[in-house]
Design a protein around this motif. Structure first.
Motif, PDB file in Angstrom:
ATOM      1  N   THR A 196       0.854  -1.188   0.000  1.00 22.94           N
ATOM      2  CA  THR A 196       0.000   0.000   0.000  1.00 22.94           C
ATOM      3  C   THR A 196       0.885   1.232   0.000  1.00 22.94           C
ATOM      4  O   THR A 196       1.895   1.284   0.702  1.00 22.94           O
ATOM      5  CB  THR A 196      -0.899   0.022   1.250  1.00 22.94           C
TER       6      THR A 196
ATOM      7  N   ILE B 267      -3.365   5.479   0.187  1.00 28.49           N
ATOM      8  CA  ILE B 267      -4.005   6.198   1.282  1.00 28.49           C
ATOM      9  C   ILE B 267      -3.362   7.575   1.379  1.00 28.49           C
ATOM     10  O   ILE B 267      -2.145   7.683   1.488  1.00 28.49           O
ATOM     11  CB  ILE B 267      -3.859   5.452   2.627  1.00 28.49           C
TER      12      ILE B 267
ATOM     13  N   GLU C 203     -11.182   6.263  -5.866  1.00 33.57           N
ATOM     14  CA  GLU C 203     -10.779   4.909  -5.478  1.00 33.57           C
ATOM     15  C   GLU C 203      -9.725   4.912  -4.376  1.00 33.57           C
ATOM     16  O   GLU C 203      -9.459   3.864  -3.766  1.00 33.57           O
ATOM     17  CB  GLU C 203     -10.235   4.159  -6.709  1.00 33.57           C
TER      18      GLU C 203
ATOM     19  N   THR D 146      -8.110   6.063  -0.654  1.00 33.72           N
ATOM     20  CA  THR D 146      -8.613   6.365   0.688  1.00 33.72           C
ATOM     21  C   THR D 146      -8.072   7.719   1.120  1.00 33.72           C
ATOM     22  O   THR D 146      -6.858   7.955   1.102  1.00 33.72           O
ATOM     23  CB  THR D 146      -8.175   5.289   1.689  1.00 33.72           C
TER      24      THR D 146
ATOM     25  N   LEU E  13      -7.845  10.495   4.176  1.00 28.42           N
ATOM     26  CA  LEU E  13      -7.985  10.742   5.609  1.00 28.42           C
ATOM     27  C   LEU E  13      -7.854  12.234   5.852  1.00 28.42           C
ATOM     28  O   LEU E  13      -6.934  12.884   5.333  1.00 28.42           O
ATOM     29  CB  LEU E  13      -6.914   9.979   6.398  1.00 28.42           C
TER      30      LEU E  13
ATOM     31  N   ARG F  46      -4.761   1.872   8.642  1.00 26.71           N
ATOM     32  CA  ARG F  46      -5.697   1.355   7.630  1.00 26.71           C
ATOM     33  C   ARG F  46      -5.062   0.341   6.686  1.00 26.71           C
ATOM     34  O   ARG F  46      -5.776  -0.249   5.870  1.00 26.71           O
ATOM     35  CB  ARG F  46      -6.239   2.521   6.796  1.00 26.71           C
TER      36      ARG F  46
END
Length: 303
Positions: free
Chosen positions: A12, A41, A61, A63, A65, A82
């Motif tokens: 990720t 992210i 698409e 994430t 925060l 996450r």
């Protein structure tokens, strides 16, 4: 046999940003086109330039925060909560990974369970020249086990490193007291203290197009302050005194240095409360790196 080129679900990408909307959007566009198709992210550190809204609109698409305040490097910790993949690649809003590098990093980490992180070669854009820190990484004076995929490192550069998620969490992530600026040194030290290894892998590539919005003087203040705090958090007494004295003698005698030392002094109460010097073997590695870095063009407190 042809190397795989499709999606890879092992890593990720985590990006932190603050008021660099256009640069972030360029970076996210490049990450979106990676053949690995990594989940991404983004922690928006309380931007006021419409960054979060643009990310939500253009990259649904991914994430997003929004902690509501500027967490600095701790925004990465929030994002790693996450992460569900074994590896996490950090990325700044002005850096991006080359196609295939995330896959190769995971290939290097998979068979080496005590390897916490691999740091990539950094190319400075738009010219594609090597960052001045690369020779320091490539010629690291540290020794390590023969199973490492490249030279052993004593620290890393967050925007050019893939870390084992388990190791990052076990070491506590980035320390909230440092906020931002050389924050990697303390985490790297704590990883090594737990028995993890760090390595340079020149076959991996990260591109860096330095933001036009960066404040080099503010970065120098934070970097020098955090160097002093790391020194007193983890170095034994005599090395800490020597390191502090060396900095006093060698940093530029200007307002930025004065601010850095003033901020460092103001933070001494919490630093001394949390002080936990490393054992002799790790101190020897830190001292070896310190000597090697004194002539490095990438380690000057100027700007």
């Amino acid at each position: 046999m042809t190397a795989p080129t499709g999606p890879d679900d092992r890593t990720t990408v985590v990006v932190i940003t603050h008021n660099r909307r256009e640069e972030l959007l360029r970076t996210l566009g490049l990450l979106r086109r990676l053949p690995e198709r990594p989940p991404v992210i983004v922690t928006d550190n309380a931007s006021t330039d419409g960054t979060a809204e643009a990310v939500a609109r253009d990259f649904p698409e991914m994430t997003l925060l929004r902690p509501g305040r500027n967490l600095g490097a701790i925004g990465r910790n929030l994002a790693v909560q996450r992460v569900r993949t074994p590896y996490v690649a950090f990325c700044d809003d002005d850096t991006w990974w080359a196609p295939g590098s995330l896959r190769r990093a995971a290939d290097l980490l998979d068979p080496r369970p005590r390897l916490a992180a691999v740091t990539a070669r950094i190319l400075v854009e738009p010219g594609g020249t090597e960052d001045p820190v690369v020779p320091e990484l490539r010629d690291s004076p540290l020794t390590g086990p023969d199973w490492l995929p490249g030279p052993a490192l004593g620290s890393f550069l967050a925007a050019a490193t893939v870390l084992r998620t388990e190791a990052f969490r076990a070491a506590g992530g980035f320390h909230p007291g440092l906020w931002l600026g050389g924050e990697e040194e303390l985490l790297a030290c704590d990883l090594q203290r737990q028995g993890w290894w760090l390595a340079y892998a020149g076959e991996l590539t990260v591109h860096h197009h330095a933001s036009r919005l960066r404040d080099s003087t503010a970065r120098r203040v934070l970097g020098l302050r955090n160097t002093l705090w790391f020194t007193w958090l983890r170095r034994p007494l005599l090395p800490a005194l020597r390191r502090t004295g060396h900095l006093i003698r060698t940093v530029p005698r200007d307002a930025a240095s004065a601010r850095a030392f003033a901020h460092a002094t103001a933070g001494l109460p919490w630093v001394l409360r949390q002080r936990d010097p490393v054992p002799p073997d790790l101190e020897r590695r830190i001292a070896t790196l310190e000597r090697a870095r004194r002539d490095s063009p990438a380690r000057r407190y100027v700007g």
